[in-house]
Design an enzyme around this catalytic site. Structure first.
Site, PDB file in Angstrom:
ATOM      1  N   VAL A   1       0.204  15.144 -13.179  1.00 36.35           N
ATOM      2  CA  VAL A   1      -0.614  14.018 -13.641  1.00 36.35           C
ATOM      3  C   VAL A   1      -0.707  12.986 -12.515  1.00 36.35           C
ATOM      4  CG1 VAL A   1      -0.734  12.095 -15.284  1.00 36.35           C
ATOM      5  CG2 VAL A   1       0.088  14.326 -16.062  1.00 36.35           C
TER       6      VAL A   1
ATOM      7  N   ALA B   1       2.057   9.416  -9.560  1.00 33.14           N
ATOM      8  CA  ALA B   1       1.856  10.766 -10.103  1.00 33.14           C
ATOM      9  C   ALA B   1       3.187  11.302 -10.607  1.00 33.14           C
ATOM     10  CB  ALA B   1       1.321  11.697  -9.016  1.00 33.14           C
ATOM     11  N   LYS B   2       3.152  12.376 -11.331  1.00 34.53           N
ATOM     12  CA  LYS B   2       4.372  13.089 -11.708  1.00 34.53           C
ATOM     13  C   LYS B   2       3.994  14.509 -12.054  1.00 34.53           C
ATOM     14  CE  LYS B   2       8.759  11.979 -12.333  1.00 34.53           C
ATOM     15  NZ  LYS B   2       9.396  10.842 -11.632  1.00 34.53           N
ATOM     16  N   GLY B   3       4.920  15.426 -11.827  1.00 35.91           N
ATOM     17  CA  GLY B   3       4.700  16.813 -12.219  1.00 35.91           C
ATOM     18  C   GLY B   3       5.904  17.301 -12.998  1.00 35.91           C
TER      19      GLY B   3
ATOM     20  N   ASP C   1      12.745  15.413  -8.361  1.00 32.57           N
ATOM     21  CA  ASP C   1      13.076  14.635  -9.553  1.00 32.57           C
ATOM     22  C   ASP C   1      14.168  15.422 -10.287  1.00 32.57           C
ATOM     23  OD1 ASP C   1      11.897  12.141 -11.069  1.00 32.57           O
ATOM     24  OD2 ASP C   1      12.254  13.619 -12.626  1.00 32.57           O
TER      25      ASP C   1
END
Ligand code: GLU
Length: 415
Positions: free
Chosen positions: A60, A105-107, A146
């Site tokens: 995202v 963002a992050k995944g 992360d």
């Protein structure tokens, strides 16, 4: 009380209450609430058994007004799209707050990385990278480690991306191994940032930093390094916990010895401490509590029993919005996540800069620059909170959001 809100709704509710202190037009607010791009992928992986398994993956990009999207990739069995959307939004505010030129963002992939083999983990990482390959890149979206991912996973992402391009592209990820263009100090950067903000908090609160007791929830990358750095500074780590359970020793726990022990045993069996009920972790009588695990740990249910004077939010979104007023009433000083844990992405920025320049800094330089940025951000938030009579979380969010809104206004809407 049962939690009815999910982390995305909670992140939006916090944004809504902060936005009321800013003078923003309704259209700007609508814009800031929406992620810019959301990608959901099915990741087929050839497992060791010879069979194929399918894992759900996400990436995202919340906002790119201040620069390329930036944020980690999480491997965890409880990952959801809503969680990734919330964490992507927090990355936007975090990068803005420490004033580095990135969006958010992050995944994530729905997988328990401890339950698959190294080969399966590599296959999963490479195929996930391939599925999001048109989304990411050093100028558009730069992943990092992360929860559940590390430098090795970043090396596989970088290699997969580079193979597709036909040349090495180290700038596509940060948190790489040093041998592949990673930065000195990146691994412990989040924890070092936590400690810098904590030391600043002690200063403004007039608390002498000697003989202070600390409880750290989580003994992964962030929790273990935070415990070690604080131990080296003379803080007494009296309670620790991870997924295996919680341990306590009022004389203090040596986190280095614990790390060595964990290589072959589990935290809860550490012989130099006693076990206790992890659901009572936040009730520990201590000066400082550091949640360094997952979201929604400090809630309206357990917040009234928190006895610490300071909460340093090393994790993302560890406190639910309904716990905030309870902590405020108890006069507990909260260093909010987007401020407290922004050291990780700050050194990711240094890594990106060093890679672009092909000129690498010493660890001393990395840590000095990190300290400078963290202290500046802390005092900006603190001064704002005094001036506007707001708590630290609302102040951090207001400052971060206002910068993103300003960038958006200056760029305008295309076409
Ligand atoms: N995953 C880390 C965070 O939540 C670091 C992200 C990055 O370095 O891009 O802040």
């Amino acid at each position: 009380m049962k939690q009815t809100l999910n982390v995305w709704e909670m992140t939006l509710s916090r944004l809504d209450s902060t936005i009321s202190v800013l003078d923003l037009k309704p259209g700007v607010i609508k814009y800031l609430r929406e992620p810019r791009r959301v990608l959901e992928v099915a990741v087929p992986v050839k497992m060791d058994s010879g069979d194929i398994d399918i894992f759900k993956g996400y990436r995202v990009q919340h906002n790119t007004n201040r620069g390329p999207a930036k944020g980690g990739i999480r491997y965890h069995q409880d990952v959801t799209l809503d969680e990734i959307k919330a964490l992507a939004m927090l990355m936007t505010w975090k990068c803005s707050l420490v004033n580095i030129p990135f969006g958010g963002a992050k995944g994530g992939v729905v997988v328990d990385p401890g339950r698959i083999s190294k080969k399966e983990l590599e296959n999963l990482t490479r195929r996930y990278t391939y599925e999001i390959i048109n989304f990411i890149g050093p100028e558009k979206d730069i992943p990092a480690p992360d929860v559940g991912t590390n430098a090795q996973v970043m090396a596989w992402i970088m290699d997969t991306y580079s193979m597709a391009k036909g040349y090495m592209v180290p700038g596509v990820v940060t948190g790489k191994p040093i041998e592949l263009g990673g930065s000195q100090g990146r691994e412990e950067a989040t924890s070092r940032g936590v400690v810098y903000t904590l030391l600043s908090a002690l200063k403004v609160l007039g608390i002498d930093a000697t003989n202070l007791t600390v409880a750290v929830q989580g003994f992964g990358n962030v929790g273990s390094h935070a415990a070690k750095i604080l131990y080296d500074l003379g803080f007494k780590i009296i309670a620790l916990c991870d997924v295996t359970g919680a341990i306590y020793n009022k004389k203090g726990i040596d986190p280095y010895k614990l790390s060595d022990f964990i290589k072959t045993g589990s935290l809860v069996n550490y012989p130099e401490a006693e076990k206790f009920d992890p659901t009572k972790f936040f009730e520990t009588k201590c000066d400082i509590i550091i949640p360094a695990a997952l979201e929604n740990q400090i809630t309206a249910e357990n917040a009234p029993s928190v006895k610490a004077r300071i909460i340093a939010e090393a994790a993302n979104a560890p406190t639910t919005p309904d716990a905030d007023p309870i902590l405020k009433d108890s006069n507990i000083f909260v260093i909010p996540d987007i401020l407290c844990n922004s050291g990780g992405v700050t050194v990711s920025y240094f890594e990106w800069v060093q890679g672009n320049d092909a000129y690498f800094w010493s660890k001393r330089k990395v840590n000095l620059q990190l300290r400078d940025i963290m202290e500046n951000a802390f005092y900006e938030v603190y001064d704002f909170s005094i001036k506007r009579k707001l708590d630290m979380r609302s102040s951090a969010l207001a400052l971060a959001v206002s910068r993103v809104a300003e960038a958006m206004k200056l760029r305008g809407i295309y076409p």
